[in-house]
Scaffold this active site. Structure first.
Site, PDB file in Angstrom:
ATOM      1  CG  ASN A 172      -0.238  -0.087   2.501  1.00 32.29           C
ATOM      2  OD1 ASN A 172       0.684   0.671   2.741  1.00 32.29           O
ATOM      3  ND2 ASN A 172      -0.628  -1.031   3.352  1.00 32.29           N
ATOM      4  CG  ASP A 198      -6.386  -4.475   5.686  1.00 29.38           C
ATOM      5  OD1 ASP A 198      -5.815  -4.458   6.796  1.00 29.38           O
ATOM      6  OD2 ASP A 198      -6.944  -3.477   5.197  1.00 29.38           O
ATOM      7  CE  LYS A 204       8.313 -12.251 -14.470  1.00 31.78           C
ATOM      8  NZ  LYS A 204       9.057 -11.690 -15.574  1.00 31.78           N
ATOM      9  CG  PHE A 216      -2.106   5.654  13.219  1.00 29.61           C
ATOM     10  CD1 PHE A 216      -1.375   5.185  14.290  1.00 29.61           C
ATOM     11  CD2 PHE A 216      -1.893   6.950  12.778  1.00 29.61           C
ATOM     12  CE1 PHE A 216      -0.430   5.988  14.916  1.00 29.61           C
ATOM     13  CE2 PHE A 216      -0.957   7.763  13.391  1.00 29.61           C
ATOM     14  CZ  PHE A 216      -0.227   7.283  14.461  1.00 29.61           C
ATOM     15  CE  LYS A 232      -8.408   0.241  12.397  1.00 24.71           C
ATOM     16  NZ  LYS A 232      -7.757   0.984  11.330  1.00 24.71           N
TER      17      LYS A 232
END
Ligand SMILES: Cc1cc2nc3c(=O)[nH]c(=O)nc-3n(C[C@H](O)[C@H](O)[C@H](O)COP(=O)(O)O)c2cc1C
Length: 390
Positions: free
Chosen positions: A207, A276, A286, A320, A334
Site C-alpha cells: 500500500n 489486510d 515467477k 491509526f 475500530k
C-alpha cells in the site's frame, strides 16, 4: 523544541565558520532567537554582516563597545538559554579551560551561568595535541558539553578527526538538549510503513504508506527519553540515529518481531499500515504470462493490533485509522472492536493528511472523547500522540 529559545552563538576563528551561516539559517527556521559574538579572528573568515543577515540578529565583536544601559558580556549570557560556541578553535578552548577572558566571547563565557556547548573544529594534529586533549577534558569536567568533531576531509587537505559536526546535526543536538525527557524509562514499540505480501517470486501486494508518521514518532520518543524499538516495513531511507530498528516485510514478520518485545513494553503504537490481505498460495517462481487473466485468491491477514490488544497487561495500545469515509464513526467502531486505548484517525481525502506528506490532520479518539487537531507537521502530531503516554 527550539521555538522561542534564546541561543547565544559564539563564533571563533576556524575555517568551519562559513558553515555557521547555514547553522544560523536552520536555527532561524526552527524559531530560535539568536545573538552572536564573533572573535577578531572569526571576522577574518566571514564578515559580521553575513551573520547579521543569516542570523537576523545583532553581532557583537567589541568588548569595550558597551553602553550605559547594558554591559553586554554580562547581559548576553543572562539573556541566553544556552551558549553555543561553533566553531570552537583550539585557541579559544585553551583559554576557556584556563579562565582567560581577553575578548568578548571569553568574557561572556566566564560570566555565563547557563549551559555551554562547544563544537570544536580544527586540524587533526591540533585536536590530538596533548594540550588540546587536556583542555577539552578540563572543560568537560567544568560541565561544558562537547559536540564531538567528525572524521573527514579537512580544509588543510588532510583526512582525519577535527571536522566540525554538520549544521543539521548541531540543530538536532540542540533540539534534543531542549526536549524534556518525560518518557524516560518507557519502553515503546512503534511500527511504521507498509508491509508487503508476495504474489510470486517478483511481484507483491502493498500500500501507499511512507512510514513518515512512524519514523517521526520514533525520533520524538527517543528525544523524550523513551527506549524505542522501531519495527519498519520497506520504506525509503530515513534517518533514525540511535534507534533500534528492525526491518520486516510481511505481516507475519511484523507480528513476530512485535511479539518478541511486547511483554516487556509499556506501549505499542501501530502506525504501520499492514496489508489486510495476502495471497493464499503465493508462487515461489515467477508466474509466466499466459494471455489469460490471472485469478488470485486473497485471504485476510491476522489483525496485528487486535491480537496484541487482546493480550495486553500494562501496555497502552494506540492504533491509526486512515479512512476515506465516515472517519470518526469508523474510528470509534475500530477502537471498541479491537479494545484499543486510542485511535489516531485521519481522513485520507483531505489535502495535507495521510500517506507520503509531511503534515497530517488527525483526531485522537478515545472511549469517551474525540479531540480534533488542526493540520500540523507529522513531528508535532508525533508529540501529541506521545503525550498520551505520560
Ligand atoms: C586559514 C586558517 C584556518 C584556520 N582554521 C582553524 C581551525 O579550523 N581551527 C582552529 O582551532 N584554528 C584555526 N586557525 C587558527 C586560528 O584562527 C587562530 O588560532 C586564532 O588565534 C584563533 O582565534 P580565536 O580563538 O580568538 O578565534 C586557522 C588559521 C588560518 C589562517
Amino acid at each position: 523544541m527550539l521555538k522561542g529559545k534564546n541561543i547565544l552563538l559564539g563564533i571563533t576563528g576556524g575555517i568551519a565558520s562559513y558553515k555557521v551561516l547555514d547553522l544560523c539559517s536552520r536555527l532561524n527556521k526552527e524559531g530560535a532567537i539568536l545573538k552572536i559574538i564573533m572573535t577578531t579572528s572569526a571576522c577574518e573568515f566571514v564578515r559580521p554582516l553575513s551573520f547579521e543577515t543569516m542570523g537576523k540578529c545583532r553581532v557583537f565583536t567589541d568588548l569595550f563597545e558597551g553602553s550605559h544601559e547594558s554591559v553586554h558580556h554580562i547581559d548576553l549570557p543572562k539573556w541566553a538559554d544556552v551558549f553555543l560556541i561553533a566553531p570552537a578553535s583550539a585557541n579559544t578552548i585553551g583559554k576557556m579551560a584556563n579562565g582567560i577572558a581577553d575578548n568578548f566571547l571569553l568574557s561572556s563565557y566566564l560570566a555565563c551561568d547557563k549551559d555551554v556547548i562547544i563544537a570544536p573544529s580544527m586540524n587533526t594534529n591540533m585536536l590530538n595535541n596533548q594540550a588540546t586533549v587536556k583542555n577539552i577534558k578540563t572543560l568537560l569536567e567544568y560541565g561544558v558539553k562537547v559536540i564531538e568533531p567528525e572524521p573527514g576531509l579537512l580544509a588543510c587537505n588532510t583526512v582525519g578527526d577535527g571536522r566540525m559536526e554538520e549544521p543539521e546535526k548541531i540543530v538536532s543536538y540542540l533540539d534534543d538538549y531542549f526536549t524534556e525527557k518525560d518518557l524516560m524509562g518507557k519502553k515503546i514499540i512503534i511500527s511504521a510503513g507498509p508491509t508487503v505480501e508476495p504474489i510470486d517470486y517478483v511481484r507483491y501486494i502493498t500500500n501507499k504508506s511512507s512510514g513518515k508518521m512512524g519514523y517521526n514518532i520514533a525520533r520524538e520518543a527517543k528525544k523524550r527519553g523513551a527506549e524505542v524499538v522501531l519495527v519498519s516495513g520497506p520504506v525509503k531511507p530515513m534517518e533514525i540515529d540511535g534507534i533500534k530498528r528492525i526491518e520486516v516485510r510481511t505481516n507475519s514478520e511484523m507480528k513476530d518481531v512485535i511479539e518478541r518485545y511486547f511483554d516487556n513494553s509499556d506501549a505499542l503504537i501501530m502506525s504501520a499500515a499492514p496489508v489486510d490481505y495476502k495471497v493464499e498460495n503465493p508462487s515461489d517462481r515467477k508466474i509466466k504470462k499466459t494471455g489469460n487473466s490471472l485469478k488470485l485468491n486473497l485471504i485476510e491477514n491476522d489483525d496485528i493490533i487486535k491480537y496484541f490488544a487482546s493480550k495486553k497487561t500494562k501496555q497502552l495500545i494506540i492504533g491509526f485509522a486512515a479512512e476515506t469515509d465516515d472517519l470518526i464513526e469508523n474510528a470509534k467502531t475500530k477502537l471498541k472492536n479491537k479494545n484499543l486505548d486510542y485511535i489516531v484517525a485521519n481522513d485520507l481525502t483531505k489535502w495535507g493528511a495521510g500517506f507520503d506528506v509531511d503534515t497530517n490532520i488527525a483526531s485522537i479518539v478515545s472511549k469517551d472523547k474525540v479531540r480534533k487537531l488542526e493540520i500540523m507537521p507529522k513531528e508535532e502530531l508525533a508529540n501529541e500522540i506521545l503525550s498520551l503516554l505520560r
